[in-house]
Design a protein around this motif. Structure first.
Motif, PDB file in Angstrom:
ATOM      1  N   HIS A 168     -10.527 -11.560 -52.272  1.00  0.00           N
ATOM      2  CA  HIS A 168     -10.293 -12.247 -53.542  1.00  0.00           C
ATOM      3  C   HIS A 168      -8.865 -12.793 -53.594  1.00  0.00           C
ATOM      4  CE1 HIS A 168      -9.959 -13.033 -57.828  1.00  0.00           C
ATOM      5  NE2 HIS A 168      -8.972 -12.148 -57.911  1.00  0.00           N
ATOM      6  N   VAL A 181      -8.724 -15.810 -51.285  1.00  0.00           N
ATOM      7  CA  VAL A 181      -9.433 -16.964 -51.848  1.00  0.00           C
ATOM      8  C   VAL A 181      -8.616 -17.603 -52.966  1.00  0.00           C
ATOM      9  CG1 VAL A 181     -11.515 -17.735 -53.043  1.00  0.00           C
ATOM     10  CG2 VAL A 181     -11.693 -16.030 -51.228  1.00  0.00           C
ATOM     11  N   PRO A 219     -14.852 -25.128 -49.653  1.00  0.00           N
ATOM     12  CA  PRO A 219     -14.992 -23.681 -49.800  1.00  0.00           C
ATOM     13  C   PRO A 219     -14.043 -22.905 -48.886  1.00  0.00           C
ATOM     14  CG  PRO A 219     -16.735 -24.509 -48.395  1.00  0.00           C
ATOM     15  CD  PRO A 219     -15.978 -25.717 -48.907  1.00  0.00           C
ATOM     16  N   PHE A 220     -13.749 -21.688 -49.286  1.00  0.00           N
ATOM     17  CA  PHE A 220     -13.080 -20.705 -48.435  1.00  0.00           C
ATOM     18  C   PHE A 220     -14.161 -20.176 -47.504  1.00  0.00           C
ATOM     19  CE2 PHE A 220     -11.556 -16.475 -47.347  1.00  0.00           C
ATOM     20  CZ  PHE A 220     -10.184 -16.638 -47.201  1.00  0.00           C
ATOM     21  N   GLN A 259     -21.074 -10.918 -50.049  1.00  0.00           N
ATOM     22  CA  GLN A 259     -21.579 -11.993 -50.903  1.00  0.00           C
ATOM     23  C   GLN A 259     -21.784 -11.476 -52.325  1.00  0.00           C
ATOM     24  OE1 GLN A 259     -25.608 -13.330 -50.154  1.00  0.00           O
ATOM     25  NE2 GLN A 259     -25.188 -15.362 -51.005  1.00  0.00           N
ATOM     26  N   HIS A 285     -14.643 -17.423 -58.377  1.00  0.00           N
ATOM     27  CA  HIS A 285     -15.406 -17.865 -57.199  1.00  0.00           C
ATOM     28  C   HIS A 285     -16.797 -17.218 -57.220  1.00  0.00           C
ATOM     29  CE1 HIS A 285     -13.989 -13.991 -55.609  1.00  0.00           C
ATOM     30  NE2 HIS A 285     -12.747 -14.413 -55.781  1.00  0.00           N
ATOM     31  N   VAL A 326     -21.117 -17.920 -54.141  1.00  0.00           N
ATOM     32  CA  VAL A 326     -20.887 -17.486 -52.759  1.00  0.00           C
ATOM     33  C   VAL A 326     -22.177 -17.671 -51.977  1.00  0.00           C
ATOM     34  CG1 VAL A 326     -20.117 -15.620 -51.255  1.00  0.00           C
ATOM     35  CG2 VAL A 326     -19.231 -15.763 -53.612  1.00  0.00           C
ATOM     36  N   ASP A 370     -18.027 -21.925 -53.707  1.00  0.00           N
ATOM     37  CA  ASP A 370     -16.620 -21.523 -53.747  1.00  0.00           C
ATOM     38  C   ASP A 370     -16.234 -20.823 -52.443  1.00  0.00           C
ATOM     39  OD1 ASP A 370     -16.243 -22.311 -56.529  1.00  0.00           O
ATOM     40  OD2 ASP A 370     -17.496 -20.587 -57.016  1.00  0.00           O
ATOM     41  N   ILE A 371     -17.180 -20.030 -51.946  1.00  0.00           N
ATOM     42  CA  ILE A 371     -16.993 -19.284 -50.695  1.00  0.00           C
ATOM     43  C   ILE A 371     -18.243 -19.460 -49.845  1.00  0.00           C
ATOM     44  CG2 ILE A 371     -16.642 -17.004 -49.642  1.00  0.00           C
ATOM     45  CD1 ILE A 371     -15.355 -16.104 -52.269  1.00  0.00           C
TER      46      ILE A 371
END
Length: 307
Positions: free
Chosen positions: A59, A62, A84-85, A105, A114, A117, A190-191
């Motif tokens: 976190h 990110v 995305p990261f 996840q 975020h 995921v 986001d991820i």
């Protein structure tokens, strides 16, 4: 924490579990059971001791990544596509990559910053069986040469460029093949978690590697004897479950006795999986940002974080 000279900080489980500033754990036993792998005998305490501190660390990464992206786009006066990261997760067959990916996840999606995921496995980028058979490498499925690297590189570079609604091929473990009529849509998460045995592989003939697009990478490690045991154990469980389905590619193994199944799994491990582990997977371990080392029964013993 072990400070002996190494490119990694080494934390034993008890020290790692003491990480501060953690969110409240809200993963129920029922949720945890759904996220676990087929034969992973781990308790929900594993989440509190290892995965929750790891999720908190990610976190922080990110949050810093998105802040930097915003500042850089402003500095360069560029439009800011949503990139995305990307987290890569590597390791041997049967070592528990999928469980790690699903747990992360679930945990990472609990932050509002975020919440989206997505999880993609590199299985979808394997060549279809017909292509593997034409190339004469059906027995090398899972080796680097069995993947459509161009398609994987196009996907990973496109998503990192912020492109929306990307289609990803779907792989069926039941059919042991790519499904021609199905795709997974990955739409500006986001991820992104990309999980696969060879995601840290370096192909010296290409100028870029999949891992060049990673913002964080994890290698799941264990002694080979343990991984071999877990593989055979999983094969035995599949013999009694998924292999019983007449539509399964491995239905031919459903009628094996326990001894025959043990011998078959041992042969597959020796001739295919162990070879892939030694030649392609294990040499990539030190390329990871973080290594999770498991002991018996999949229990995590220590965590190594690159300095």
């Amino acid at each position: 924490m072990d400070n002996t000279y190494s490119p990694y900080f080494k934390f034993d489980r008890s020290f790692w579990a003491l990480s501060r500033d953690l969110p409240t754990l809200s993963l129920s036993e029922e949720e945890f059971e759904k996220l676990k792998g087929l034969n992973e005998k781990i308790a929900i305490e594993e989440v509190a001791d290892v995965y929750l501190p790891l999720a908190r660390l990610l976190h922080l990464y990110v949050t810093a990544y998105h802040h930097l992206q915003s500042k850089m786009n402003s500095f360069l006066n560029l439009p800011a596509p949503k990139a995305p990261f990307i987290i890569g997760i590597a390791g041997s067959v049967a070592v528990g990559k999928s469980t790690t990916a699903r747990l992360l996840q679930n945990l990472l999606s609990r932050w509002n910053e975020h919440a989206k995921v997505d999880l993609v496995t590199t299985d979808g980028f394997l060549y279809p069986n017909r292509v593997l058979e034409a190339k004469g490498i059906m027995n090398k499925k899972g080796f680097p040469e069995s993947y459509d690297i161009n398609k994987l590189m196009h996907f990973i570079s496109s998503i990192k460029s912020g492109e929306p609604a990307l289609e990803v091929p779907v792989y069926s473990h039941l059919a042991y093949d790519i499904l021609d009529d199905q795709t997974l849509i990955v739409d500006q998460p986001d991820i992104l978690i990309l999980e696969g045995i060879n995601v840290l592989q370096v192909n010296t003939q290409e100028p870029f590697f999949v891992s060049d697009f990673f913002d964080f990478s994890i290698y799941i490690d264990a002694d080979e004897d343990n991984i071999r045991e877990w593989y055979i154990e999983r094969f035995q469980m599949l013999r009694d479950t998924a292999f019983q389905n007449p539509r399964s590619y491995f239905h031919k193994y459903a009628s094996l006795t326990e001894t025959e199944a043990n011998d078959t799994a041992s042969r597959i491990w020796r001739d295919i999986n162990a070879m892939n582990l030694h030649e392609n997977i294990m040499p990539t371990k030190e390329r990871a940002k973080l290594i999770i080392k498991k002991g018996n029964n999949h229990m995590i013993e220590h965590v190594l974080l690159r300095k």
